[in-house]
Design a protein around this motif. Structure first.
Motif, PDB file in Angstrom:
ATOM      1  N   GLN A 167       0.721  -1.152  -0.041  1.00  0.00           N
ATOM      2  CA  GLN A 167       0.094  -0.072  -0.065  1.00  0.00           C
ATOM      3  C   GLN A 167       0.839   1.256  -0.109  1.00  0.00           C
ATOM      4  N   GLY A 168       2.215   1.205   0.736  1.00  0.00           N
ATOM      5  CA  GLY A 168       2.877   2.263   0.707  1.00  0.00           C
ATOM      6  C   GLY A 168       3.516   2.515  -0.936  1.00  0.00           C
ATOM      7  N   ILE A 169       3.890   1.659  -1.447  1.00  0.00           N
ATOM      8  CA  ILE A 169       4.406   1.646  -2.760  1.00  0.00           C
ATOM      9  C   ILE A 169       3.143   2.184  -3.616  1.00  0.00           C
ATOM     10  N   ILE A 170       2.202   1.714  -3.475  1.00  0.00           N
ATOM     11  CA  ILE A 170       0.817   2.254  -4.207  1.00  0.00           C
ATOM     12  C   ILE A 170       0.760   3.554  -4.085  1.00  0.00           C
ATOM     13  N   LEU A 171       0.785   4.026  -2.663  1.00  0.00           N
ATOM     14  CA  LEU A 171       0.586   5.469  -2.417  1.00  0.00           C
ATOM     15  C   LEU A 171       1.683   6.475  -2.876  1.00  0.00           C
ATOM     16  N   ALA A 172       2.940   5.924  -2.807  1.00  0.00           N
ATOM     17  CA  ALA A 172       3.886   6.709  -3.662  1.00  0.00           C
ATOM     18  C   ALA A 172       3.665   6.989  -5.010  1.00  0.00           C
ATOM     19  N   LEU A 173       3.248   5.890  -5.986  1.00  0.00           N
ATOM     20  CA  LEU A 173       3.070   5.842  -7.198  1.00  0.00           C
ATOM     21  C   LEU A 173       1.815   6.989  -7.450  1.00  0.00           C
TER      22      LEU A 173
END
Lengths: 226, 305
Positions: free
Chosen positions: B271-277
């Motif tokens: 979810q952190g990576i998705i947020l960053a994207l």
């Protein structure tokens, strides 16, 4: 009515509840007793739908969990939520509209204070108030008398008897036998996850004596206290 | 004392491993993020040293929690307890101090150092039982609790809005606007106890829709006045304000569905990576949110049949 058929609960390889068969009827109070770790809380969590299990739990109430008022041994409270907001949260969850909580604040709790600052007994009383306001049909009370003062103990006993009159189903666990004696119609004894005995009201005294003998035995003497 | 810090390192390591990160990698990532945030903040606003100091203080406040400190007091002698608290606070403060000094913010750095030592010595315990009033009392709990934890940030955002108008800096106005949204996002970082989900007389879909509806409604209380003020004073930028408003709401929905998509576990690295994207390319949220919504329904199924 709630009917439990061949309920088994395992945590990994460890069997916590084994082939439990029980029936809980309307207008009755049931006691569940057993040593710590006997499986009482797990049984309550299974009935409430908080745990997955093998076997069957049937009821005409569908889904059963929406009709259950569950009092946990140690109810959880968010920090910085007042007593009133806790009641509001649990009423909102069941779509119950109540404008004035003060009227039904039978334990005289400081509802505008943060619930996390309450004493153990006050927390329990707040949790009890919340499930009563939810107008549930089934009440599962895990140690309702724990940490509560004598006056409130009397109120809780009266509440249980009143709920029974209102045709509700009540399932209670308590380490204080006298409270079960005052309220229950039937007591089920759990031992290491197995249901070993069901006792009717007329035999409660006998059960208490038996439990005393088994529990104490010569354990105290073994300590060789001087 | 040595054992205490070894234990703390172990506990922190476990926390990072729980979210799927090797502790050393996690610390490196945190440091990189802090440096990147500092450079960005110093480039964009003169309030950067205050933002950094606030961030440092929020961590220090966590360590100064009353219950935690009372426990430490019971197990350590009083001088040892104070030493431990000072060392803890310094470990947390030093990275921020280095950055503040690097950017010549000497006054803020000295103030931060002083406050961190005061917080280590002084107990935060107060006998004053005051309940912070909140406009969110009718529909607890996320905004009710969140507001009480972060209430000081709302007036700060409003002050920034006023400053942005008085110095005619639209970007600062947008920053104040986004600050309120970021505060709201933080209300959804941690999963609640199962009991509070289980209690709902709703299926997973209606539960999620209720949570989203409540969040959108409650977030509007403090966001709308800023949006209206900015629209009034920067009429030519009204579409941009509207765009940021939509983006803010969309991210709020993202945080809700992200939280329940891993429930009862905490939000993870994915979810952190998705947020960053999504921060770099927000339209991606229009695809991600329905996916996470479905995932959330599945995760909530066992409690809300």
């Amino acid at each position: 009515m709630i009917e439990i058929k061949d309920l088994t609960k395992k945590y990994g390889d460890k069997i916590v509840l084994k082939n439990i068969n029980l029936q809980f009827n309307k207008g009755k109070v049931y006691g569940i007793v057993g040593e710590n770790g006997a499986g009482k809380t797990t049984l309550f969590r299974c009935i409430s739908g908080l745990e997955k299990y093998d076997g069957e739990i049937k009821s005409e109430l569908n889904p059963l969990k929406n009709y259950i008022g569950l009092l946990l041994t140690n109810p959880y409270f968010f920090t910085r939520i007042t007593g009133r907001e806790y009641l509001q949260l649990l009423c909102n969850a069941r779509k119950i509209k109540i404008e004035d909580f003060e009227k039904q604040n039978i334990f005289n709790l400081p509802l505008n204070q943060y619930a996390s600052t309450y004493s153990t007994g006050m927390k329990k009383k707040l949790a009890i108030t919340a499930i009563l306001l939810q107008k549930n049909k089934v009440f599962i009370l895990d140690e309702p008398y724990n940490g509560v003062d004598i006056q409130s103990n009397l109120i809780i006993t009266e509440l249980i008897l009143e709920l029974k009159k209102l045709n509700k189903t009540l399932i209670i666990s308590s380490h204080i036998f006298s409270t079960l004696n005052d309220t229950c119609d039937e007591i089920h004894l759990l031992e290491k996850g197995e249901l070993i005995k069901t006792v009717q009201k007329e035999d409660f005294k006998k059960l208490e004596e038996e439990m005393k003998t088994t529990a104490i035995g010569n354990k105290v003497k073994k300590m060789n206290l001087k | 004392m040595k054992e205490y810090f070894n234990l703390q390192i172990k506990l922190i390591g476990r926390k990072f491993r729980e979210i799927g990160l090797h502790p050393i990698l996690a610390i490196i990532l945190l440091m990189v993020a802090l440096i990147a945030l500092s450079i960005y903040a110093y480039k964009k606003t003169e309030f950067a040293p205050y933002i950094l100091s606030f961030l440092a203080l929020s961590f220090i406040m966590k360590l100064s929690e009353v219950k935690r400190n009372e426990f430490l007091k019971t197990i350590f002698k009083s001088n040892e307890h104070i030493k431990i608290r000072i060392i803890e606070n310094l470990i947390l403060t030093i990275p921020f101090l280095i950055i503040l000094l690097f950017f010549y913010s000497y006054f803020e750095a000295s103030l931060l150092l002083l406050i961190s030592i005061i917080f280590a010595i002084k107990s935060m315990k107060s006998d004053y039982k005051f309940t912070i009033p909140t406009p969110y009392f009718k529909k607890p709990f996320e905004f009710t609790i969140g507001f009480r934890k972060t209430f000081y940030l709302i007036p700060l955002a409003y002050i920034l809005t006023v400053i942005s108008i008085s110095v005619n800096n639209f970007n600062l106005g947008i920053f104040s606007f986004l600050l309120v949204f970021v505060v709201y996002f933080s209300y959804y970082f941690k999963p609640e106890e199962e009991y509070f989900v289980w209690s709902f007389d709703a299926n997973p879909k209606s539960f999620l829709l209720y949570k989203i509806k409540t969040a959108l409604m409650q977030s509007t209380y403090f966001v709308l006045p800023i949006a209206l003020t900015l629209s009034y004073f920067y009429l030519s930028e009204i579409l941009l304000v509207l765009l940021f408003l939509i983006i803010g709401y969309t991210f709020l929905i993202f945080f809700i569905v992200a939280k329940y998509s891993t429930y009862p576990d905490e939000i993870g690295i994915v979810q952190g990576i998705i947020l960053a994207l999504s921060i770099f390319f927000p339209p991606i949220l229009l695809m991600i949110i329905p996916l996470l919504f479905n995932q959330s329904q599945k995760r909530l199924n066992y409690l809300l049949q």
